[in-house]
Scaffold this motif. Structure first.
Motif, mmCIF file in Angstrom:
data_model
loop_
_atom_site.group_PDB
_atom_site.id
_atom_site.type_symbol
_atom_site.label_atom_id
_atom_site.label_comp_id
_atom_site.label_asym_id
_atom_site.label_seq_id
_atom_site.Cartn_x
_atom_site.Cartn_y
_atom_site.Cartn_z
ATOM 1 N N ILE A 144 167.930 26.569 192.909
ATOM 2 C CA ILE A 144 167.427 27.620 192.022
ATOM 3 C C ILE A 144 165.908 27.528 191.909
ATOM 4 C CG2 ILE A 144 167.381 28.425 189.620
ATOM 5 C CD1 ILE A 144 170.390 27.549 189.510
ATOM 6 N N LEU A 145 165.394 26.317 191.738
ATOM 7 C CA LEU A 145 163.950 26.131 191.570
ATOM 8 C C LEU A 145 163.182 26.345 192.870
ATOM 9 C CD1 LEU A 145 163.959 23.017 189.213
ATOM 10 C CD2 LEU A 145 163.553 25.414 188.592
ATOM 11 N N ASP A 146 163.818 26.053 194.003
ATOM 12 C CA ASP A 146 163.183 26.239 195.313
ATOM 13 C C ASP A 146 164.201 26.882 196.257
ATOM 14 O OD1 ASP A 146 161.742 26.186 197.657
ATOM 15 O OD2 ASP A 146 161.872 24.015 197.917
ATOM 16 N N PRO A 147 164.358 28.213 196.196
ATOM 17 C CA PRO A 147 165.368 28.890 197.007
ATOM 18 C C PRO A 147 165.157 28.797 198.517
ATOM 19 C CG PRO A 147 164.595 30.328 195.240
ATOM 20 C CD PRO A 147 163.692 29.137 195.280
ATOM 21 N N SER A 148 164.048 28.231 198.949
ATOM 22 C CA SER A 148 163.832 28.070 200.389
ATOM 23 C C SER A 148 164.750 27.001 200.973
ATOM 24 C CB SER A 148 162.376 27.693 200.674
ATOM 25 O OG SER A 148 162.129 26.340 200.306
ATOM 26 N N GLY A 149 165.283 26.135 200.122
ATOM 27 C CA GLY A 149 166.169 25.076 200.592
ATOM 28 C C GLY A 149 165.463 23.820 201.026
ATOM 29 N N SER A 150 164.149 23.850 201.140
ATOM 30 C CA SER A 150 163.413 22.691 201.652
ATOM 31 C C SER A 150 163.540 21.471 200.744
ATOM 32 C CB SER A 150 161.941 23.040 201.881
ATOM 33 O OG SER A 150 161.312 23.391 200.658
ATOM 34 N N PHE B 213 174.547 37.353 204.567
ATOM 35 C CA PHE B 213 173.934 38.325 203.669
ATOM 36 C C PHE B 213 172.941 37.669 202.711
ATOM 37 C CE2 PHE B 213 177.581 36.733 201.416
ATOM 38 C CZ PHE B 213 177.141 36.622 200.105
ATOM 39 N N LEU B 214 172.781 36.358 202.793
ATOM 40 C CA LEU B 214 171.917 35.630 201.858
ATOM 41 C C LEU B 214 170.507 35.487 202.406
ATOM 42 C CD1 LEU B 214 174.447 32.796 200.966
ATOM 43 C CD2 LEU B 214 173.801 34.727 199.522
ATOM 44 N N PRO B 215 169.500 35.948 201.650
ATOM 45 C CA PRO B 215 168.123 35.789 202.110
ATOM 46 C C PRO B 215 167.574 34.388 201.844
ATOM 47 C CG PRO B 215 168.149 36.961 200.025
ATOM 48 C CD PRO B 215 169.580 36.754 200.429
ATOM 49 N N ASN B 216 168.178 33.691 200.862
ATOM 50 C CA ASN B 216 167.727 32.333 200.513
ATOM 51 C C ASN B 216 168.874 31.617 199.793
ATOM 52 O OD1 ASN B 216 167.678 33.172 197.751
ATOM 53 N ND2 ASN B 216 165.612 33.989 198.058
ATOM 54 N N TYR B 217 168.577 30.473 199.179
ATOM 55 C CA TYR B 217 169.608 29.647 198.567
ATOM 56 C C TYR B 217 169.758 29.865 197.058
ATOM 57 C CZ TYR B 217 169.790 27.178 202.989
ATOM 58 O OH TYR B 217 169.953 26.874 204.305
ATOM 59 N N LEU B 218 169.212 30.944 196.517
ATOM 60 C CA LEU B 218 169.308 31.191 195.082
ATOM 61 C C LEU B 218 170.764 31.406 194.643
ATOM 62 C CD1 LEU B 218 168.012 31.607 192.319
ATOM 63 C CD2 LEU B 218 167.728 34.018 192.910
ATOM 64 N N LEU C 62 176.605 26.787 192.590
ATOM 65 C CA LEU C 62 176.766 25.329 192.499
ATOM 66 C C LEU C 62 176.541 24.827 191.077
ATOM 67 C CD1 LEU C 62 175.014 24.063 195.748
ATOM 68 C CD2 LEU C 62 177.412 23.777 195.147
ATOM 69 N N LEU C 63 175.472 25.283 190.455
ATOM 70 C CA LEU C 63 175.169 24.828 189.102
ATOM 71 C C LEU C 63 176.176 25.365 188.090
ATOM 72 C CD1 LEU C 63 173.289 23.344 187.127
ATOM 73 C CD2 LEU C 63 171.968 25.453 186.947
ATOM 74 N N GLY C 64 176.418 26.668 188.136
ATOM 75 C CA GLY C 64 177.251 27.292 187.114
ATOM 76 C C GLY C 64 178.730 27.007 187.242
ATOM 77 N N VAL C 65 179.282 27.198 188.432
ATOM 78 C CA VAL C 65 180.728 27.087 188.612
ATOM 79 C C VAL C 65 181.142 25.666 188.989
ATOM 80 C CG1 VAL C 65 182.731 27.932 189.902
ATOM 81 C CG2 VAL C 65 180.926 29.517 189.221
ATOM 82 N N ASN C 66 180.627 25.180 190.102
ATOM 83 C CA ASN C 66 181.051 23.859 190.567
ATOM 84 C C ASN C 66 180.502 22.732 189.712
ATOM 85 O OD1 ASN C 66 182.459 25.059 192.632
ATOM 86 N ND2 ASN C 66 180.948 24.630 194.195
ATOM 87 N N GLY C 67 179.351 22.916 189.092
ATOM 88 C CA GLY C 67 178.761 21.865 188.273
ATOM 89 C C GLY C 67 179.180 21.950 186.821
ATOM 90 N N LEU C 68 178.581 22.889 186.101
ATOM 91 C CA LEU C 68 178.845 23.014 184.663
ATOM 92 C C LEU C 68 180.284 23.427 184.380
ATOM 93 C CD1 LEU C 68 175.491 24.686 183.556
ATOM 94 C CD2 LEU C 68 176.137 22.266 183.414
ATOM 95 N N GLY D 30 175.836 15.513 191.084
ATOM 96 C CA GLY D 30 175.181 15.857 192.340
ATOM 97 C C GLY D 30 175.202 17.353 192.591
ATOM 98 N N THR D 31 176.309 17.993 192.251
ATOM 99 C CA THR D 31 176.428 19.441 192.415
ATOM 100 C C THR D 31 175.459 20.159 191.493
ATOM 101 O OG1 THR D 31 178.743 19.214 193.020
ATOM 102 C CG2 THR D 31 178.035 21.372 192.299
ATOM 103 N N GLN D 32 175.354 19.682 190.262
ATOM 104 C CA GLN D 32 174.423 20.299 189.316
ATOM 105 C C GLN D 32 172.994 20.123 189.802
ATOM 106 O OE1 GLN D 32 175.479 18.225 185.781
ATOM 107 N NE2 GLN D 32 177.155 19.607 185.300
ATOM 108 N N ARG D 33 172.673 18.925 190.280
ATOM 109 C CA ARG D 33 171.326 18.646 190.780
ATOM 110 C C ARG D 33 171.006 19.545 191.975
ATOM 111 N NH1 ARG D 33 169.567 15.452 194.832
ATOM 112 N NH2 ARG D 33 167.427 14.735 194.711
ATOM 113 N N ALA D 34 171.935 19.636 192.926
ATOM 114 C CA ALA D 34 171.716 20.481 194.107
ATOM 115 C C ALA D 34 171.539 21.933 193.702
ATOM 116 C CB ALA D 34 172.881 20.335 195.081
#
Length: 116
Positions: A12-18, A31-36, A42-48, A3-7
């Protein structure tokens, strides 16, 4: 942690979060402009990273305990920073914080057991 990898991948694919049902308004005042960046973490550390840590444990790698302590500590830090930035907004935040604490404790015990 699929689930963490998927999120992470969705962010990453849609940094708007929608794609995950989040709005950019949640990030206002941070300080974050979006969810990139959260997606990459999430993908790199918590997932993989957690998958790798689990594999090291199953393979009884000498430093699996240290890897687990590091990954659990990163998960705890991730949740602490997240709650500091956006507040407590979901029941998963305290759950993942607790899982990080359990991961650190168990990894510390594994670490001590493998050094005997």
């Amino acid at each position: 942690m699929l689930g963490t990898q998927r999120a992470g991948l969705i962010f990453i694919l849609d940094p708007s979060g929608s794609g995950m049902g989040f709005s950019l308004e949640l990030l206002e005042g941070t300080f974050l402009p979006n969810y990139l960046i959260p997606g990459l973490f999430l993908l790199g550390v918590n997932g993989l990273g957690s998958l790798l840590g689990g594999a090291l444990s199953f393979l009884r790698y000498r430093y699996a305990g240290e890897a687990g302590v590091a990954l659990g500590s990163l998960l705890i830090a991730w949740i602490v920073v997240q709650v500091a930035m956006i507040g407590l907004v979901h029941w998963l935040q305290p759950l993942y914080f607790s899982l990080g604490v359990v991961e650190v404790i168990l990894s510390w015990l594994v670490r001590g057991d493998t050094q005997r």
